[in-house]
Design a protein around this motif. Structure first.
Motif, PDB file in Angstrom:
ATOM      1  N   LEU A 180       1.266   3.068  -5.945  1.00 33.98           N
ATOM      2  CA  LEU A 180       1.150   2.983  -4.491  1.00 33.98           C
ATOM      3  C   LEU A 180       0.503   1.673  -4.064  1.00 33.98           C
ATOM      4  O   LEU A 180       0.892   1.073  -3.056  1.00 33.98           O
ATOM      5  N   MET A 181      -0.475   1.208  -4.831  1.00 33.91           N
ATOM      6  CA  MET A 181      -1.085  -0.084  -4.517  1.00 33.91           C
ATOM      7  C   MET A 181      -0.086  -1.216  -4.730  1.00 33.91           C
ATOM      8  O   MET A 181      -0.116  -2.227  -4.028  1.00 33.91           O
ATOM      9  N   GLY A 182       0.818  -1.042  -5.690  1.00 32.23           N
ATOM     10  CA  GLY A 182       1.885  -2.025  -5.868  1.00 32.23           C
ATOM     11  C   GLY A 182       2.783  -2.090  -4.653  1.00 32.23           C
ATOM     12  O   GLY A 182       3.206  -3.178  -4.233  1.00 32.23           O
ATOM     13  N   ALA A 183       3.057  -0.936  -4.052  1.00 31.82           N
ATOM     14  CA  ALA A 183       3.865  -0.904  -2.835  1.00 31.82           C
ATOM     15  C   ALA A 183       3.130  -1.550  -1.666  1.00 31.82           C
ATOM     16  O   ALA A 183       3.734  -2.244  -0.839  1.00 31.82           O
ATOM     17  N   ILE A 184       1.815  -1.343  -1.601  1.00 32.88           N
ATOM     18  CA  ILE A 184       1.013  -1.967  -0.538  1.00 32.88           C
ATOM     19  C   ILE A 184       1.014  -3.490  -0.701  1.00 32.88           C
ATOM     20  O   ILE A 184       1.126  -4.243   0.280  1.00 32.88           O
ATOM     21  N   ALA A 185       0.908  -3.954  -1.944  1.00 34.89           N
ATOM     22  CA  ALA A 185       0.957  -5.396  -2.198  1.00 34.89           C
ATOM     23  C   ALA A 185       2.303  -5.981  -1.777  1.00 34.89           C
ATOM     24  O   ALA A 185       2.375  -7.068  -1.195  1.00 34.89           O
ATOM     25  N   LEU A 186       3.379  -5.239  -2.069  1.00 34.59           N
ATOM     26  CA  LEU A 186       4.706  -5.687  -1.628  1.00 34.59           C
ATOM     27  C   LEU A 186       4.770  -5.727  -0.108  1.00 34.59           C
ATOM     28  O   LEU A 186       5.372  -6.636   0.471  1.00 34.59           O
ATOM     29  N   GLY A 187       4.143  -4.753   0.545  1.00 26.06           N
ATOM     30  CA  GLY A 187       4.115  -4.743   2.007  1.00 26.06           C
ATOM     31  C   GLY A 187       3.440  -5.980   2.570  1.00 26.06           C
ATOM     32  O   GLY A 187       3.886  -6.527   3.586  1.00 26.06           O
ATOM     33  N   ALA A 188       2.376  -6.432   1.903  1.00 21.93           N
ATOM     34  CA  ALA A 188       1.697  -7.655   2.351  1.00 21.93           C
ATOM     35  C   ALA A 188       2.613  -8.859   2.211  1.00 21.93           C
ATOM     36  O   ALA A 188       2.663  -9.729   3.098  1.00 21.93           O
ATOM     37  N   THR A 189       3.368  -8.932   1.106  1.00 25.48           N
ATOM     38  CA  THR A 189       4.306 -10.041   0.927  1.00 25.48           C
ATOM     39  C   THR A 189       5.418  -9.991   1.962  1.00 25.48           C
ATOM     40  O   THR A 189       5.824 -11.015   2.513  1.00 25.48           O
ATOM     41  N   VAL A 190       5.925  -8.792   2.238  1.00 27.94           N
ATOM     42  CA  VAL A 190       6.969  -8.636   3.246  1.00 27.94           C
ATOM     43  C   VAL A 190       6.465  -9.082   4.619  1.00 27.94           C
ATOM     44  O   VAL A 190       7.172  -9.772   5.375  1.00 27.94           O
ATOM     45  N   MET A 191       5.217  -8.711   4.950  1.00 26.53           N
ATOM     46  CA  MET A 191       4.629  -9.116   6.219  1.00 26.53           C
ATOM     47  C   MET A 191       4.462 -10.633   6.298  1.00 26.53           C
ATOM     48  O   MET A 191       4.546 -11.226   7.377  1.00 26.53           O
ATOM     49  N   ALA A 192       4.241 -11.270   5.147  1.00 32.45           N
ATOM     50  CA  ALA A 192       4.096 -12.727   5.124  1.00 32.45           C
ATOM     51  C   ALA A 192       5.355 -13.424   5.613  1.00 32.45           C
ATOM     52  O   ALA A 192       5.302 -14.544   6.137  1.00 32.45           O
ATOM     53  N   PHE A 193       6.504 -12.766   5.464  1.00 27.67           N
ATOM     54  CA  PHE A 193       7.774 -13.336   5.910  1.00 27.67           C
ATOM     55  C   PHE A 193       8.213 -12.776   7.260  1.00 27.67           C
ATOM     56  O   PHE A 193       9.355 -12.972   7.675  1.00 27.67           O
ATOM     57  N   GLY A 194       7.303 -12.061   7.915  1.00 26.10           N
ATOM     58  CA  GLY A 194       7.599 -11.552   9.247  1.00 26.10           C
ATOM     59  C   GLY A 194       8.541 -10.371   9.279  1.00 26.10           C
ATOM     60  O   GLY A 194       9.130 -10.075  10.319  1.00 26.10           O
ATOM     61  N   VAL A 195       8.677  -9.685   8.143  1.00 28.58           N
ATOM     62  CA  VAL A 195       9.558  -8.516   8.065  1.00 28.58           C
ATOM     63  C   VAL A 195       8.699  -7.257   8.118  1.00 28.58           C
ATOM     64  O   VAL A 195       7.669  -7.171   7.434  1.00 28.58           O
ATOM     65  N   ASP A 196       9.123  -6.297   8.908  1.00 27.95           N
ATOM     66  CA  ASP A 196       8.373  -5.046   9.050  1.00 27.95           C
ATOM     67  C   ASP A 196       9.156  -3.913   8.400  1.00 27.95           C
ATOM     68  O   ASP A 196      10.213  -3.509   8.881  1.00 27.95           O
TER      69      ASP A 196
END
Length: 306
Positions: free
Chosen positions: A211-227
Motif C-alpha cells: 500500500l505504501m508502494g501505491a502511495i509512492a506511485l500516487g506522489a509520482t503521478v501527482m508530480a505530473f499533474g495527473v489525478d
C-alpha cells in the motif's frame, strides 16, 4: 563510476523498449520531465524509504529471538542495492537468511522463514490486484505484458522434485542428513501457518508495504499533474511488482517500466505521460534508493549483522 554508467545504459535500454510499446521517444520524456513537480518526487522517494520499516513487524513475528528495529530496516535498504545485481527474490531471501543467522536463528529456521514471508507477500499482492481490478470493474489482462508458460514451469518443478526425492531416498547416508533438516523446516512452517497472530502480523506487514508502494506511485503521478484514485494506483503498483517480479531480470529493469506504462495507460492515463511516469517513478523508487542501500549493506557488514 562503472555502476553509474551501467545504470544509465539500463535507463536508455528501458526507454528504447518503452518507445517500441508506446511509440514515445526520449524527447517526449524530456518534455514531460520539465513540467514535473520536484516536491512530489521527493515525497515519493521519502515514502519508499519509510516503507522499509514495515518488514520489521513481519520478520519479528516469525523468528523465535528478538531482532533490532534499525538494522532490520537497513536490511531492506541493502536489499534494494543487491536487487540490482541479482533477481530480487534471490537477493531478498539470501540476505534474510544471513541476517537471521547472525541474530542466532538456526540455519534451517532462517532458510525457511524468508521464503514463507515471500510467499505470504505474493498472496497479498494477488489479493490486492484482484480486489482492485474487481473494484474498478475490469478483468485482469496480462497476455500482452508477459508471455509465461505456466504449465511448462510447473512440469519442470514437479520433475525436479521427483528426481530430488528419488536421490534422497535412494541414498541412505544422504537421507540421514536431509530428513532431519526437512523435519525442522516443516516444523518451522507449521509454527507460522497454525498461528493466526503470526499470519496476521506477516500479512499485515506485507500488505502495508504494497500500500505504501501505491502511495509512492500516487506522489509520482501527482508530480505530473495527473489525478488517479487510490484503487487504480494499487492496481498499477501491485500489478507492476507482481508481473515484473516473474521475469528473471535483476531489478526488473526494462520489464517493470514497460509493465507500469501499459497498466497506467489501461487505467486511463495518456500513453506519453504513462511512459514518463513509469520511468521517473522507477528512477525515484528503484534506482536512487540502492545508492543508500550500498551504504546500508556496508554498515551491516561492518557491524557484523551480515
Amino acid at each position: 563510476w562503472s555502476k553509474i554508467i551501467m545504470m544509465l545504459f539500463a535507463l536508455f535500454a528501458a526507454n528504447a523498449l518503452l518507445s517500441q510499446i508506446a511509440d514515445v521517444g526520449f524527447d517526449t520524456l524530456l518534455e514531460e520531465l520539465k513540467s514535473a513537480s520536484a516536491g512530489w518526487l521527493v515525497a515519493a522517494f521519502a515514502i519508499k524509504i519509510l516503507s522499509y520499516g514495515t518488514a520489521f513487524f513481519g520478520l519479528r513475528a516469525v523468528v523465535p529471538t528478538p531482532i533490532p528495529f534499525a538494522p532490520t530496516t537497513l536490511l531492506q535498504s541493502a536489499k534494494s542495492y543487491v536487487g540490482l545485481v541479482v533477481p530480487s527474490m534471490v537477493g531478498r531471501v539470501g540476505l534474510d537468511i544471513r541476517f537471521l543467522q547472525k541474530q542466532g536463528v538456526s540455519t534451517t529456521v532462517a532458510a525457511t522463514q524468508g521464503p514463507v514471508i515471500s510467499l505470504i507477500g505474493f498472496v497479498a499482492e494477488v489479493l490486492l490486484l484482484l480486489f482492485s481490478a474487481w473494484t474498478m470493474g475490469q478483468a485482469v489482462e496480462t497476455d500482452g505484458l508477459l508471455d509465461i508458460d505456466v504449465a511448462g514451469i510447473l512440469t519442470i518443478v514437479v520433475v525436479l522434485v521427483v528426481i530430488g526425492l528419488a536421490i534422497v531416498f535412494g541414498a541412505p547416508k544422504l537421507r540421514a542428513k536431509v530428513l532431519p533438516v526437512v523435519k525442522d523446516a516443516i516444523s518451522a512452517v507449521r509454527s507460522i501457518v497454525t498461528s493466526p497472530r503470526t499470519l496476521v502480523s506477516v500479512f499485515g506487514s506485507e500488505l502495508a508495504d504494497r500500500l505504501m508502494g501505491a502511495i509512492a506511485l500516487g506522489a509520482t503521478v501527482m508530480a505530473f499533474g495527473v489525478d488517479l484514485p487510490f484503487v487504480p494506483l494499487i492496481f498499477v503498483s501491485v500489478g507492476t511488482g507482481l508481473l515484473a517480479g516473474l521475469a528473471p531480470v535483476p531489478g526488473g529493469i526494462g520489464v517493470a517500466e514497460a509493465t507500469m506504462s501499459a497498466l497506467l495507460t489501461a487505467v486511463g492515463v495518456d500513453a506519453g505521460v504513462s511512459v514518463s511516469i513509469a520511468i521517473v517513478h522507477r528512477v525515484v523508487t528503484s534506482y536512487l534508493p540502492p545508492v543508500l542501500g550500498f551504504f546500508s549493506l556496508n554498515w551491516l557488514t561492518k557491524e557484523r549483522y551480515l
